[in-house]
Design a protein around this motif. Structure first.
Motif: not given
Lengths: 359, 359
Positions: A255-262
């Motif tokens: 989730q934290r990764v996707i928050a940066r590259c959604a």
């Protein structure tokens, strides 16, 4: 290996640089508290990033509060079906179809009602209307489609909405479940038509498995637009089900990764070149094929009517593909092009030899 | 905040350094192909690392092939219950119990049969034996226990195995489902007794949520020892269910992290000091408490018989705890000590005031 395996749907494009940057940045943060349980809907930052992406992608007013982070679209679909289905409720599925849907619907206590699409794999509205009963609770829409690669036209998206609106009742609602992970895997157009804005009771279920090419990470989401009646109640049921079905929450780190590259997307050229190489050859060999406009599969007719028999001929030529009957459409087969380029290059002569053998 | 919240079970120890090192190392690898789907059982490296850890931890001959990586123990429990239960099968649960079990069992088509433990929260074998019927398919064992913190004695683990062996039949098997995520959260002993080696038909379900303190990452596993009859069939059913229930596989990235730190554990001193601070104070205030030997909760009697009424008294004093009836044991309450030290320090006077008020 001497086998040309076109049977799997495992997206193999390289994930975009933005994903790897986000992965490293999140790993370097050293945030001990961010690996704990969070609310079952997910981190606010991830939900907000997904909502921002959806606002642009669907031109619709999504907000963070509309989004539940899920264990991929498969997790989202299970949660959604459980939230809306009572035992015996019917879910329309347009064939050819992704066979896992059957498990998902039946696990939710629902009953699958298959409706064949037309010869272009577009919705057949007479058949859909004929299939609707008082028990119809949802229709699953997957465009671009697995296994056909068909993209439903704007006119068809609108007509679908109009048709369902004639049958939808507050006391017996019919939802569109929009299974949309292939939405941005499109080759010939800039954007994919969607029924989302043509029908209020549409729930979006998607993932980053295909467009960011991280299917193994199990990161996806459900989004419930404001147009959905009793939206708060639906979201509350889904939130509880995300927990009780055992998903609990989508992986905190991802989730934290996707928050940066959604809004990241893999390079489509890799798939487009695969598609063109495979499909041009198939057509030139005499296969009857609607060239797929999106997704990761060609779905030609088998040169003989018995698809299982032709799959056996292919196996003799060391080619693996999936018979159409597995997707609810006998007489066809699915050939994945999310494979190494070399698999296509080296497998094509075998695909030619197989059709030549039966002609 | 002016509320002292002891109601949540969200492990809050700092994850061990080995976890953060593994996280950074995996992120720095830049392995585009390792974010894809892998076999539904998980990566070989992760399964092998878990098996190595289990061999030491349980002194039992686990191998990689015995292990299925899952979305936490909750995912593993849902997969396992579905694999072994037919509709109407009965699952014994020893109360007090983790209330999510009820959802898991019922979603699998099973029926919960509650069996009270004794006043020390140890198994009551007469009651267990009386509860066994021809439909009994499993008993869930959770030691150290949520909510009581009880650790089942070696003698009781052995007796449990002997009792079940008298009723287990090939045509109507009874499984122990060992829900073991708290196994290494123990304060007064070096190792936790286990029924694993006392009963062949034992399936281990666990996670890294508590001992590595990464509950939000949803990384756990099922391990099926060689002693389980028809082990291959059980593993095959679980593997398919991991897919069809929508989990598909445990997060690829977190599997790669765990492959590097499968034996890591957070610092227990943080929890031990929390436990001692809380429990010594509760006893000194007059609460009737069995001091928990493991897990993250104190489970005292409420000073008045009606636990919900006492919870309301606590709320007046700005303390949140969970009534025992939620765990199948009225007249008690659960007070988590996986909280900030300050919450305990500042909440203790309120816990004293509450018991003083009703005495």
């Amino acid at each position: 290996d001497n086998v040309f395996d076109f049977s799997l749907g495992n997206p193999n494009a390289t994930p975009p640089d933005a994903f790897f940057r986000a992965l490293r940045a999140a790993a370097e943060e050293h945030q001990p508290a961010l690996h704990r349980y969070m609310p079952n809907v997910g981190f606010d930052e991830a939900r907000a990033a997904v909502a921002r992406f959806l606002r642009t992608e669907y031109d619709a007013p999504f907000e963070a509060a509309d989004v539940i982070m899920t264990s991929g679209a498969a997790g989202g679909m299970n949660v959604t079906l459980r939230a809306i289905c009572n035992p015996g409720d019917e879910v329309l599925i347009l064939a050819p179809f992704f066979p896992e849907y059957r498990f998902y619907v039946e696990q939710a206590g629902g009953r699958v009602v298959l409706v064949q699409t037309d010869s272009d794999f577009q919705p057949d509205f007479a058949k859909i209307e004929a299939a609707i009963t008082e028990r119809t609770r949802a229709i699953i829409i997957n465009s671009p489609n697995n296994p056909t690669g068909a993209i439903y036209s704007e006119a068809n998206c609108r007509e679908l909405g109009a048709l369902l609106a004639r049958h939808d009742r507050p006391e017996r609602p019919i939802y569109i479940l929009l299974d949309d992970p292939y939405r941005r895997i499109i080759y010939d157009v800039d954007t994919c038509p969607t029924p989302l804005r043509h029908y209020p009771r549409t729930i979006l279920i998607s993932s980053y498995s295909k467009d960011v090419s991280i299917a193994g990470e199990r990161i996806g989401y459900i989004a419930v637009p404001h147009s959905v009646p009793q939206r708060e109640k639906v979201l509350a049921a889904m939130t509880m089900l995300n927990r009780t079905l055992g998903f609990v929450n989508a992986s905190a780190f991802m989730q934290r990764v996707i928050a940066r590259c959604a809004d990241a997307r893999c390079d489509l050229d890799f798939y487009r070149q695969n598609r063109d190489l495979l499909c041009n050859a198939l057509v030139s060999y005499g296969y009857d094929l609607k060239v797929p406009g999106g997704a990761l599969y060609a779905f030609p007719k088998t040169p003989i009517a018995d698809d299982a028999e032709f799959i056996a001929v292919l196996v003799k030529h060391r080619v693996l593909a999936v018979p159409g009957r597995g997707f609810g459409r006998p007489g066809y087969m699915r050939i994945s092009f999310c494979v190494d380029r070399k698999t296509i290059e080296r497998g094509l002569p075998a695909l030619k030899a197989a059709i030549d053998e039966v002609r």
